[in-house]
Scaffold this motif. Structure first.
Motif, PDB file in Angstrom:
ATOM      1  N   ALA A 100       0.830  -1.205   0.000  1.00 44.61           N
ATOM      2  CA  ALA A 100       0.000   0.000   0.000  1.00 44.61           C
ATOM      3  C   ALA A 100       0.868   1.260   0.000  1.00 44.61           C
ATOM      4  O   ALA A 100       0.581   2.230  -0.723  1.00 44.61           O
ATOM      5  CB  ALA A 100      -0.927  -0.004   1.206  1.00 44.61           C
ATOM      6  N   GLU A 101       1.923   1.244   0.790  1.00 52.12           N
ATOM      7  CA  GLU A 101       2.803   2.411   0.865  1.00 52.12           C
ATOM      8  C   GLU A 101       3.526   2.640  -0.462  1.00 52.12           C
ATOM      9  O   GLU A 101       3.630   3.771  -0.946  1.00 52.12           O
ATOM     10  CB  GLU A 101       3.807   2.243   2.009  1.00 52.12           C
ATOM     11  N   ILE A 102       3.997   1.570  -1.063  1.00 52.85           N
ATOM     12  CA  ILE A 102       4.693   1.686  -2.344  1.00 52.85           C
ATOM     13  C   ILE A 102       3.719   2.102  -3.444  1.00 52.85           C
ATOM     14  O   ILE A 102       4.060   2.919  -4.307  1.00 52.85           O
ATOM     15  CB  ILE A 102       5.466   0.396  -2.676  1.00 52.85           C
ATOM     16  N   GLU A 103       2.506   1.579  -3.421  1.00 52.31           N
ATOM     17  CA  GLU A 103       1.515   1.998  -4.420  1.00 52.31           C
ATOM     18  C   GLU A 103       1.219   3.491  -4.300  1.00 52.31           C
ATOM     19  O   GLU A 103       1.056   4.176  -5.316  1.00 52.31           O
ATOM     20  CB  GLU A 103       0.237   1.174  -4.278  1.00 52.31           C
ATOM     21  N   ALA A 104       1.169   4.011  -3.081  1.00 56.47           N
ATOM     22  CA  ALA A 104       0.953   5.450  -2.894  1.00 56.47           C
ATOM     23  C   ALA A 104       2.142   6.249  -3.442  1.00 56.47           C
ATOM     24  O   ALA A 104       1.953   7.278  -4.105  1.00 56.47           O
ATOM     25  CB  ALA A 104       0.737   5.763  -1.416  1.00 56.47           C
ATOM     26  N   LEU A 105       3.353   5.764  -3.183  1.00 56.76           N
ATOM     27  CA  LEU A 105       4.545   6.421  -3.723  1.00 56.76           C
ATOM     28  C   LEU A 105       4.528   6.404  -5.249  1.00 56.76           C
ATOM     29  O   LEU A 105       4.878   7.392  -5.900  1.00 56.76           O
ATOM     30  CB  LEU A 105       5.817   5.736  -3.213  1.00 56.76           C
ATOM     31  N   GLU A 106       4.125   5.272  -5.822  1.00 59.48           N
ATOM     32  CA  GLU A 106       4.078   5.155  -7.277  1.00 59.48           C
ATOM     33  C   GLU A 106       3.023   6.084  -7.877  1.00 59.48           C
ATOM     34  O   GLU A 106       3.245   6.679  -8.939  1.00 59.48           O
ATOM     35  CB  GLU A 106       3.822   3.707  -7.692  1.00 59.48           C
ATOM     36  N   ALA A 107       1.881   6.217  -7.218  1.00 62.94           N
ATOM     37  CA  ALA A 107       0.840   7.119  -7.718  1.00 62.94           C
ATOM     38  C   ALA A 107       1.331   8.569  -7.683  1.00 62.94           C
ATOM     39  O   ALA A 107       1.120   9.329  -8.640  1.00 62.94           O
ATOM     40  CB  ALA A 107      -0.435   6.959  -6.897  1.00 62.94           C
ATOM     41  N   ASP A 108       2.002   8.941  -6.588  1.00 61.31           N
ATOM     42  CA  ASP A 108       2.553  10.291  -6.488  1.00 61.31           C
ATOM     43  C   ASP A 108       3.593  10.536  -7.578  1.00 61.31           C
ATOM     44  O   ASP A 108       3.603  11.589  -8.226  1.00 61.31           O
ATOM     45  CB  ASP A 108       3.200  10.515  -5.113  1.00 61.31           C
ATOM     46  N   PHE A 109       4.449   9.556  -7.786  1.00 64.99           N
ATOM     47  CA  PHE A 109       5.495   9.719  -8.792  1.00 64.99           C
ATOM     48  C   PHE A 109       4.900   9.757 -10.199  1.00 64.99           C
ATOM     49  O   PHE A 109       5.382  10.506 -11.054  1.00 64.99           O
ATOM     50  CB  PHE A 109       6.540   8.595  -8.687  1.00 64.99           C
ATOM     51  N   ALA A 110       3.861   8.999 -10.452  1.00 67.86           N
ATOM     52  CA  ALA A 110       3.217   9.026 -11.774  1.00 67.86           C
ATOM     53  C   ALA A 110       2.693  10.433 -12.079  1.00 67.86           C
ATOM     54  O   ALA A 110       2.838  10.923 -13.204  1.00 67.86           O
ATOM     55  CB  ALA A 110       2.094   7.999 -11.840  1.00 67.86           C
ATOM     56  N   ARG A 111       2.097  11.081 -11.096  1.00 66.60           N
ATOM     57  CA  ARG A 111       1.618  12.454 -11.291  1.00 66.60           C
ATOM     58  C   ARG A 111       2.795  13.402 -11.534  1.00 66.60           C
ATOM     59  O   ARG A 111       2.748  14.259 -12.425  1.00 66.60           O
ATOM     60  CB  ARG A 111       0.800  12.915 -10.085  1.00 66.60           C
ATOM     61  N   GLU A 112       3.842  13.238 -10.744  1.00 71.11           N
ATOM     62  CA  GLU A 112       5.021  14.083 -10.902  1.00 71.11           C
ATOM     63  C   GLU A 112       5.665  13.856 -12.266  1.00 71.11           C
ATOM     64  O   GLU A 112       6.050  14.806 -12.956  1.00 71.11           O
ATOM     65  CB  GLU A 112       6.015  13.767  -9.777  1.00 71.11           C
ATOM     66  N   LYS A 113       5.761  12.600 -12.677  1.00 66.43           N
ATOM     67  CA  LYS A 113       6.369  12.264 -13.969  1.00 66.43           C
ATOM     68  C   LYS A 113       5.553  12.843 -15.114  1.00 66.43           C
ATOM     69  O   LYS A 113       6.110  13.326 -16.105  1.00 66.43           O
ATOM     70  CB  LYS A 113       6.476  10.742 -14.105  1.00 66.43           C
ATOM     71  N   SER A 114       4.238  12.823 -14.980  1.00 68.11           N
ATOM     72  CA  SER A 114       3.387  13.401 -16.016  1.00 68.11           C
ATOM     73  C   SER A 114       3.679  14.895 -16.178  1.00 68.11           C
ATOM     74  O   SER A 114       3.749  15.405 -17.300  1.00 68.11           O
ATOM     75  CB  SER A 114       1.921  13.174 -15.648  1.00 68.11           C
ATOM     76  N   ALA A 115       3.857  15.579 -15.070  1.00 66.28           N
ATOM     77  CA  ALA A 115       4.195  16.999 -15.131  1.00 66.28           C
ATOM     78  C   ALA A 115       5.565  17.205 -15.777  1.00 66.28           C
ATOM     79  O   ALA A 115       5.752  18.132 -16.580  1.00 66.28           O
ATOM     80  CB  ALA A 115       4.167  17.610 -13.730  1.00 66.28           C
ATOM     81  N   PHE A 116       6.519  16.339 -15.454  1.00 59.01           N
ATOM     82  CA  PHE A 116       7.829  16.430 -16.095  1.00 59.01           C
ATOM     83  C   PHE A 116       7.730  16.162 -17.581  1.00 59.01           C
ATOM     84  O   PHE A 116       8.385  16.834 -18.388  1.00 59.01           O
ATOM     85  CB  PHE A 116       8.824  15.445 -15.455  1.00 59.01           C
ATOM     86  N   ASP A 117       6.932  15.177 -17.965  1.00 61.02           N
ATOM     87  CA  ASP A 117       6.764  14.874 -19.389  1.00 61.02           C
ATOM     88  C   ASP A 117       6.234  16.088 -20.143  1.00 61.02           C
ATOM     89  O   ASP A 117       6.673  16.375 -21.264  1.00 61.02           O
ATOM     90  CB  ASP A 117       5.844  13.673 -19.583  1.00 61.02           C
ATOM     91  N   GLN A 118       5.303  16.799 -19.530  1.00 60.53           N
ATOM     92  CA  GLN A 118       4.769  18.019 -20.149  1.00 60.53           C
ATOM     93  C   GLN A 118       5.862  19.072 -20.286  1.00 60.53           C
ATOM     94  O   GLN A 118       6.005  19.709 -21.320  1.00 60.53           O
ATOM     95  CB  GLN A 118       3.587  18.563 -19.335  1.00 60.53           C
ATOM     96  N   ARG A 119       6.642  19.244 -19.231  1.00 57.16           N
ATOM     97  CA  ARG A 119       7.734  20.227 -19.281  1.00 57.16           C
ATOM     98  C   ARG A 119       8.787  19.842 -20.314  1.00 57.16           C
ATOM     99  O   ARG A 119       9.336  20.711 -21.004  1.00 57.16           O
ATOM    100  CB  ARG A 119       8.384  20.358 -17.895  1.00 57.16           C
ATOM    101  N   LEU A 120       9.062  18.543 -20.440  1.00 54.67           N
ATOM    102  CA  LEU A 120      10.016  18.090 -21.454  1.00 54.67           C
ATOM    103  C   LEU A 120       9.497  18.368 -22.857  1.00 54.67           C
ATOM    104  O   LEU A 120      10.245  18.819 -23.728  1.00 54.67           O
ATOM    105  CB  LEU A 120      10.308  16.595 -21.285  1.00 54.67           C
TER     106      LEU A 120
END
Length: 133
Positions: A43-63
């Motif tokens: 559960a903790e890792i899934e929460a970390l992965e969900a947070d990172f997916a959102r962050e990565k999406s923002a980075f993808d947009q910036r890239l």
């Protein structure tokens, strides 16, 4: 010739920016398939992965925006102008930020693991990073 070099740089940046992060994908498989996580760890890792997916999406947009800025600058100047260099440096800055964010994500997941899980994870991380050479 400068225009061709610039276009090649834009293409390369697009290819690198759009390729899956093989280290993260490989580690994801290790975490979920080999570490035998507890429900709480999962559960903790899934929460970390969900947070990172959102962050990565923002980075993808910036890239994408940074690659577009390089192309726009290059098409306007048709040479390796200061504007093209500045746009390329901005792309590299975003790529560096993404790399640091990815490393922080990997370390956050590692912190959830017990000692035995970390040993397996660390060995796979080292192998995955070395495989990129």
């Amino acid at each position: 010739m400068g225009l061709l070099g610039g276009l090649a740089g834009v293409w390369l940046g697009a290819q690198l920016g759009n390729r899956p992060d093989t280290v993260t994908v490989s580690l994801h498989a290790v975490i979920h398939d080999q570490l035998h996580l507890t429900r709480d760890q999962e559960a903790e890792i899934e929460a970390l992965e969900a947070d990172f997916a959102r962050e990565k999406s923002a980075f993808d947009q910036r890239l994408a925006e940074a690659r577009h800025a390089i192309g726009t600058s290059l098409m306007e100047s048709r040479e390796m102008s200061p504007e093209v260099v500045e746009a390329a440096e901005a792309l590299h800055d975003v790529m560096g930020e993404l790399q640091l964010s990815t490393l922080n994500h990997i370390l956050a997941m590692r912190a959830v693991m017990d000692v035995e899980q970390r040993e397996i994870f660390d060995a796979r991380l080292a192998a995955a990073l070395d495989a990129e050479r």
